[in-house]
Scaffold this motif. Structure first.
Motif, PDB file in Angstrom:
ATOM      1  N   ARG A  69      37.263  -0.745  38.108  1.00  0.00           N
ATOM      2  CA  ARG A  69      35.907  -1.242  38.345  1.00  0.00           C
ATOM      3  C   ARG A  69      34.969  -0.818  37.216  1.00  0.00           C
ATOM      4  NH1 ARG A  69      35.682   0.474  43.065  1.00  0.00           N
ATOM      5  NH2 ARG A  69      36.411  -1.418  44.100  1.00  0.00           N
ATOM      6  N   GLU A  70      35.117   0.418  36.742  1.00  0.00           N
ATOM      7  CA  GLU A  70      34.278   0.897  35.636  1.00  0.00           C
ATOM      8  C   GLU A  70      34.559   0.110  34.361  1.00  0.00           C
ATOM      9  OE1 GLU A  70      35.352   4.980  35.600  1.00  0.00           O
ATOM     10  OE2 GLU A  70      33.864   5.577  37.097  1.00  0.00           O
ATOM     11  N   LEU A 101      33.069  -4.635  30.651  1.00  0.00           N
ATOM     12  CA  LEU A 101      33.316  -6.011  30.213  1.00  0.00           C
ATOM     13  C   LEU A 101      32.181  -6.938  30.649  1.00  0.00           C
ATOM     14  CD1 LEU A 101      37.151  -6.364  30.899  1.00  0.00           C
ATOM     15  CD2 LEU A 101      35.998  -6.131  28.683  1.00  0.00           C
ATOM     16  N   ALA A 102      31.568  -6.626  31.799  1.00  0.00           N
ATOM     17  CA  ALA A 102      30.425  -7.423  32.247  1.00  0.00           C
ATOM     18  C   ALA A 102      29.252  -7.252  31.282  1.00  0.00           C
ATOM     19  CB  ALA A 102      30.029  -7.022  33.662  1.00  0.00           C
ATOM     20  N   GLN A 103      29.049  -6.020  30.787  1.00  0.00           N
ATOM     21  CA  GLN A 103      27.991  -5.790  29.802  1.00  0.00           C
ATOM     22  C   GLN A 103      28.270  -6.530  28.499  1.00  0.00           C
ATOM     23  OE1 GLN A 103      27.253  -1.596  29.253  1.00  0.00           O
ATOM     24  NE2 GLN A 103      27.208  -1.183  31.447  1.00  0.00           N
ATOM     25  N   GLU A 160      31.745 -11.590  35.027  1.00  0.00           N
ATOM     26  CA  GLU A 160      30.542 -11.473  35.839  1.00  0.00           C
ATOM     27  C   GLU A 160      30.930 -10.980  37.220  1.00  0.00           C
ATOM     28  OE1 GLU A 160      28.898 -15.348  35.769  1.00  0.00           O
ATOM     29  OE2 GLU A 160      30.478 -16.267  36.985  1.00  0.00           O
ATOM     30  N   VAL A 161      30.029 -10.229  37.835  1.00  0.00           N
ATOM     31  CA  VAL A 161      30.304  -9.643  39.147  1.00  0.00           C
ATOM     32  C   VAL A 161      30.207 -10.721  40.219  1.00  0.00           C
ATOM     33  CG1 VAL A 161      29.559  -7.940  40.848  1.00  0.00           C
ATOM     34  CG2 VAL A 161      29.411  -7.410  38.398  1.00  0.00           C
ATOM     35  N   ARG A 197      33.965  -9.558  46.157  1.00  0.00           N
ATOM     36  CA  ARG A 197      35.234 -10.175  45.773  1.00  0.00           C
ATOM     37  C   ARG A 197      35.842  -9.550  44.526  1.00  0.00           C
ATOM     38  NH1 ARG A 197      34.713 -16.406  45.242  1.00  0.00           N
ATOM     39  NH2 ARG A 197      36.942 -16.139  44.862  1.00  0.00           N
ATOM     40  N   GLY A 198      35.038  -9.269  43.526  1.00  0.00           N
ATOM     41  CA  GLY A 198      35.576  -8.712  42.285  1.00  0.00           C
ATOM     42  C   GLY A 198      34.801  -9.194  41.081  1.00  0.00           C
ATOM     43  N   PHE A 199      35.544  -9.668  40.076  1.00  0.00           N
ATOM     44  CA  PHE A 199      34.931 -10.071  38.818  1.00  0.00           C
ATOM     45  C   PHE A 199      35.524 -11.408  38.375  1.00  0.00           C
ATOM     46  CE2 PHE A 199      34.867  -5.533  39.216  1.00  0.00           C
ATOM     47  CZ  PHE A 199      33.604  -5.151  38.767  1.00  0.00           C
TER      48      PHE A 199
END
Length: 260
Positions: free
Chosen positions: A97-98, A103-105, A110-111, A115-117
């Motif tokens: 998750r971290e 990767l989202a940054q 995207e979150v 559910r997840g990413f």
């Protein structure tokens, strides 16, 4: 380390969560994180030991996920569950998750609440914009270096250029992506500006992630052609031919035409 592969769980964008059976695929290009506790010569606070181990695992998971993005193992539009990926890696969901938050940054995922990413679906326009920014940053620096760096320094980069050729010939997009960035980092490092190298490498990494539809858009022949431009550029720089070097640099960074 043993190869690992992200587990794909969830549905493509627009589907419903929990439908179907999660697919497990084997991808030798995705490295596995090292598992197990670290040992210490003397007593150490448990909290400090845990933080070091967790940071190491998180970094290895992040590397594995980045490799999977480039290789197309994490496909645009699909949702991935941190617990499922963690089970495959042999770690808890926390470092996964971290890593996904990082990767989202970076704009890769995207979150999706509860559910997840979801892997971001990247279009041709976004890749063209990244290529244009890279050209604005790197081309002036390379043109200056072409006038100031002696031939023997360029010759020292030959092994890195040849590594990109070998990686391209092998047909592994993930391996080529790493070799390609290593070559560009080494070239820009000659400018002596660490911030320039860091920012350019981040842009380069983002430009390597494939658009929607996976990595099939650039095949082995495209990668080989791109890699050969590295060796041709070094030939021109070593021969102190600034006019040819200028042409090759401009061609290599043509906006919209390069994704590596």
């Amino acid at each position: 380390m043993d190869p690992v592969d992200p587990v794909r769980e969830g549905t493509r964008s627009g589907g419903s969560a929990g439908t179907g059976t999660p697919a497990v695929r084997t991808a030798p290009t995705v490295p596995a994180p090292v598992r197990g506790e670290h040992t210490h010569a003397g007593p150490a606070p448990r909290r400090a030991r845990t933080l070091v181990r967790r940071s190491s695992v998180r970094g290895q998971v992040l590397d594995a996920l980045r490799t999977a993005l480039v290789a197309g193992e994490l496909r645009p539009g699909e949702v991935y569950s941190a617990p499922a990926l963690g089970e495959r890696f042999g770690v808890s969901a926390t470092p996964v998750r971290e890593a996904m938050q990082q990767l989202a940054q970076e704009g890769a995922v995207e979150v999706v609440p509860n559910r997840g990413f979801r892997v971001v679906e990247r279009g041709a326009r976004e890749l063209a914009e990244l290529a244009e920014i890279r050209a604005l940053i790197e081309v002036p620096v390379l043109l200056r270096l072409a006038r100031t760096v002696p031939a023997e320094r360029w010759a020292e980069l030959r092994p890195l250029a040849e590594a990109t050729v070998r990686a391209a010939a092998a047909g592994s997009r993930a391996t080529y992506a790493e070799a390609d960035r290593a070559f560009h980092r080494a070239v820009l490092a000659l400018a002596g500006n660490e911030q320039l190298v860091r920012i350019a490498d981040d842009l380069h990494r983002r430009a390597q992630w494939p658009p929607a539809g996976g990595p099939a858009g650039r095949g082995r022949a495209d990668l080989v052609a791109d890699a050969r431009e590295h060796t041709a550029l070094l030939d021109a720089l070593t021969a102190a031919d600034p006019d040819l070097a200028r042409t090759l640099i401009a061609d290599h960074f043509t906006p919209g035409c390069r994704t590596p």
